[in-house]
Write a protein that holds these residues in place. Structure first.
Motif, PDB file in Angstrom:
ATOM      1  N   LEU A 157     -15.358 -12.371  -5.450  1.00 46.34           N
ATOM      2  CA  LEU A 157     -14.579 -12.070  -6.652  1.00 46.34           C
ATOM      3  C   LEU A 157     -13.524 -10.995  -6.415  1.00 46.34           C
ATOM      4  O   LEU A 157     -12.640 -10.795  -7.243  1.00 46.34           O
ATOM      5  N   ILE A 158     -13.626 -10.293  -5.266  1.00 51.60           N
ATOM      6  CA  ILE A 158     -12.654  -9.233  -4.994  1.00 51.60           C
ATOM      7  C   ILE A 158     -11.933  -9.402  -3.661  1.00 51.60           C
ATOM      8  O   ILE A 158     -10.829  -8.891  -3.479  1.00 51.60           O
ATOM      9  N   PHE A 159     -12.537 -10.130  -2.709  1.00 54.16           N
ATOM     10  CA  PHE A 159     -11.887 -10.440  -1.435  1.00 54.16           C
ATOM     11  C   PHE A 159     -11.484 -11.914  -1.436  1.00 54.16           C
ATOM     12  O   PHE A 159     -12.166 -12.747  -2.041  1.00 54.16           O
ATOM     13  N   PRO A 160     -10.407 -12.283  -0.733  1.00 53.39           N
ATOM     14  CA  PRO A 160      -9.907 -13.663  -0.837  1.00 53.39           C
ATOM     15  C   PRO A 160     -10.651 -14.703  -0.017  1.00 53.39           C
ATOM     16  O   PRO A 160     -10.626 -15.878  -0.357  1.00 53.39           O
ATOM     17  N   ARG A 207      -9.471  -5.865  -7.381  1.00 52.89           N
ATOM     18  CA  ARG A 207      -8.772  -6.695  -6.383  1.00 52.89           C
ATOM     19  C   ARG A 207      -7.544  -5.988  -5.829  1.00 52.89           C
ATOM     20  O   ARG A 207      -7.250  -6.095  -4.627  1.00 52.89           O
ATOM     21  N   ARG A 208      -6.823  -5.275  -6.680  1.00 51.69           N
ATOM     22  CA  ARG A 208      -5.633  -4.568  -6.210  1.00 51.69           C
ATOM     23  C   ARG A 208      -6.015  -3.389  -5.315  1.00 51.69           C
ATOM     24  O   ARG A 208      -5.337  -3.113  -4.327  1.00 51.69           O
ATOM     25  N   PHE A 239       0.843  -1.195   0.000  1.00 47.89           N
ATOM     26  CA  PHE A 239       0.000   0.000   0.000  1.00 47.89           C
ATOM     27  C   PHE A 239       0.878   1.244   0.000  1.00 47.89           C
ATOM     28  O   PHE A 239       1.878   1.301   0.719  1.00 47.89           O
ATOM     29  N   PRO A 240       0.545   2.261  -0.794  1.00 47.75           N
ATOM     30  CA  PRO A 240      -0.523   2.277  -1.811  1.00 47.75           C
ATOM     31  C   PRO A 240      -0.098   1.529  -3.069  1.00 47.75           C
ATOM     32  O   PRO A 240       1.080   1.244  -3.251  1.00 47.75           O
ATOM     33  N   GLU A 241      -1.056   1.207  -3.914  1.00 51.42           N
ATOM     34  CA  GLU A 241      -0.800   0.474  -5.147  1.00 51.42           C
ATOM     35  C   GLU A 241      -0.411   1.469  -6.239  1.00 51.42           C
ATOM     36  O   GLU A 241      -1.241   2.255  -6.716  1.00 51.42           O
ATOM     37  N   ALA A 242       0.873   1.448  -6.618  1.00 51.38           N
ATOM     38  CA  ALA A 242       1.396   2.448  -7.558  1.00 51.38           C
ATOM     39  C   ALA A 242       0.674   2.417  -8.901  1.00 51.38           C
ATOM     40  O   ALA A 242       0.434   3.461  -9.519  1.00 51.38           O
ATOM     41  N   SER A 243       0.304   1.220  -9.359  1.00 50.94           N
ATOM     42  CA  SER A 243      -0.302   1.112 -10.691  1.00 50.94           C
ATOM     43  C   SER A 243      -1.694   1.734 -10.760  1.00 50.94           C
ATOM     44  O   SER A 243      -2.223   1.963 -11.845  1.00 50.94           O
ATOM     45  N   LEU A 244      -2.311   2.022  -9.591  1.00 49.68           N
ATOM     46  CA  LEU A 244      -3.648   2.608  -9.578  1.00 49.68           C
ATOM     47  C   LEU A 244      -3.632   4.110  -9.283  1.00 49.68           C
ATOM     48  O   LEU A 244      -4.694   4.735  -9.198  1.00 49.68           O
TER      49      LEU A 244
END
Length: 521
Positions: free
Chosen positions: A298-301, A441-442, A220-225
């Motif tokens: 579909l978004i949480f594991p 998800r990210r 965190f944080p997700e650079a690609s977003l």
């Protein structure tokens, strides 16, 4: 059924032993761990190990196969086991290797202990969150189904033998790891003296990789977003609303924010927030799973649903219980980071038994204190947990539980149409493009492991805001703590590392919309 052939790890262990004859016997297990951990350190090498699971059940593998099992520790109370570490002919024992040819003249100091555990498939694990390989899918039934949290759910249960004490000593109930080892079938260690000893899949551990609460490692944080986070966040909330909530974006956003909360502190208690969605229509078929589970999965594991009914409450365990010194599982014996949807749609009139009352208390205490009771014959123990709860109820309030938030569901379509939306099957969900789903998800995964700082300026702003609201009405210190917790989740959901006035105003506006819904319905 074809057996999966794998390279013999046993030969490598024998070779290591021959090359290290001068090492002390109790040091050899650590050498084995180091060797195999180094060998499979790269992602490419690790990906070559076949996965043990419902896609490839234990019967699919030849005896002595090298496998990886993504599992949750269910029982740590099994007694350790003695094994002959070295035979009279300088043979190596342990790790599921064939019995030593001559073990009649071993010395007491040739014996070592291995730790024994029971491990199960990770409950509620989403299919996208771990590597899977689909070679065969025969019908399977765990030999000890009572050691899995969910009743009548297909899973794999494995007896785990750990020879390296440095691997075994930190293991605790509900820990999740990727266990790599040699698979065979052996007698269940607990029942060695029983007349009827079941044969169970047994994994002799070579090494393990701990798993994050997000299963897939996140940062965190997700650079690609960074450049698109606002759009991704808005699209995620809209998708949850459209697919699982008949378009109710207010409920969808509050679900997202509450599911990002986690244990931040126990003293003072800053714990995950729980949520009730009231006015939520029940299914036409009481066994129907809410679409919300499929969408969140579909978004949480790790997402599980408990279909609450009087029968479920009165007859099934919600916490682990030791019976005849064997630990049976319960619905809430779940890993850190799990999401539990409690669906009250199947509850009908009737009597709640003593066990049912106890189960309700167990759930409420898990919500309020994030501890889970383990029941033993002469005493009960509480173990720390970290689970998120969402309650679905047709009433204005939950029939059984008190939660931090209660937000009314606002249905826009007819009752029949709404039920079709709220309880459709997983294959009826309209999926976003793969790249978009991955960005969801990210966003969520990174937010689940992130932290938010509270600077001096925003601290003063919040303090003054609290003084103003308290003077004007019923706003309390508890309300402030709850609002601060959810405001931090707003920041996390935008991948911001520091709380701002914008985040604070955002959550106040969301609270205003929720109150409007409560007054209208």
């Amino acid at each position: 059924m074809p057996l999966i052939q794998t390279t013999s790890a046993a030969e490598e262990i024998r070779r290591l032993f021959q090359e290290n004859q001068n090492i002390e016997k109790d040091k050899f297990p650590g050498l084995v761990t180091q060797h195999f951990q180094n060998k499979y350190a790269s992602e490419d090498a690790f990906s070559q190990i076949p996965v043990l699971g419902l896609d490839n059940v234990p019967e699919s593998f030849e005896d002595g196969a090298l496998v990886v099992f993504y599992g949750m520790i269910q029982d740590t109370s099994l007694s350790s086991e003695l094994y002959i570490a070295k035979g009279s002919s300088d043979e190596i024992g342990g790790w599921g290797l064939p019995d030593l040819q001559d073990n009649s003249n071993f010395q007491p100091d040739d014996l070592l202990e291995c730790s024994v555990f029971w491990v199960v498939s990770i409950p509620g694990l989403s299919s996208w969150s771990t590597r899977r390989s689909s070679i065969s899918k025969p019908d399977t039934q765990s030999p000890l189904p009572y050691k899995y949290p969910a009743t009548n759910v297909a899973h794999v249960g494995v007896q785990l033998k750990v020879y390296d004490e440095s691997l075994a000593s930190p293991l605790r109930a509900t820990d999740v790891h990727a266990f790599v080892g040699i698979l065979n079938s052996e007698s269940f260690h607990f029942n060695q003296d029983s007349e009827d000893v079941p044969s169970v899949p047994t994994l002799h551990v070579l090494f393990k990789n701990p798993l994050q609460r997000t299963i897939i490692p996140r940062s965190f944080p997700e650079a690609s977003l960074k450049s698109s986070i606002q759009t991704v966040r808005k699209d995620l909330i809209q998708w949850i609303a459209c697919e699982a909530l008949d378009g109710d974006v207010i409920v969808a956003e509050l679900i997202l924010l509450t599911l990002l909360t986690k244990v931040q502190s126990r003293k003072p208690p800053i714990l995950p927030l729980s949520l009730t969605i009231s006015g939520f229509p029940p299914p036409a078929n009481i066994s129907a799973i809410p679409t919300l589970q499929h969408v969140l999965g579909l978004i949480f594991p790790m997402v599980s649903t408990i279909q609450l009914s009087l029968d479920t409450l009165n007859t099934t365990p919600f916490c682990p219980e030791s019976k005849d010194e064997d630990l049976h599982s319960g619905w809430l014996q779940l890993p850190v980071g799990s999401i539990v949807i409690l669906n009250e749609g199947a509850v009908t009139e009737g009597t709640v038994s003593n066990r049912g009352v106890s189960n309700i208390r167990v759930v409420q205490e898990a919500m309020q204190s994030q501890t889970l009771e383990y029941v033993f014959p002469f005493s009960n123990y509480r173990f720390e947990t970290d689970i998120n709860f969402v309650v679905l109820t047709e009433s204005k309030n939950s029939t059984f539980f008190e939660t931090n938030f209660n937000v009314p569901f606002d249905q826009k379509n007819t009752a029949a149409e709404v039920r079709e939306i709220l309880y459709k099957s997983a294959d009826q969900i309209s999926l976003p493009p793969d790249a978009k789903l991955d960005s969801f998800r990210r966003l969520v995964g990174a937010a689940c492991v992130g932290k938010v700082a509270v600077g001096e300026d925003i601290g003063k702003y919040v303090e003054q805001d609290f003084i103003t609201e308290r003077a004007a009405g019923q706003f309390t210190a508890d309300d402030l703590v709850r609002r601060m917790s959810i405001a931090k989740m707003v920041a996390l959901s935008f991948h911001d590392t520091e709380l701002s006035i914008v985040h604070w105003k955002h959550i106040k506006e969301l609270e205003r919309k929720i109150k409007e819904k409560q007054h209208l319905l």
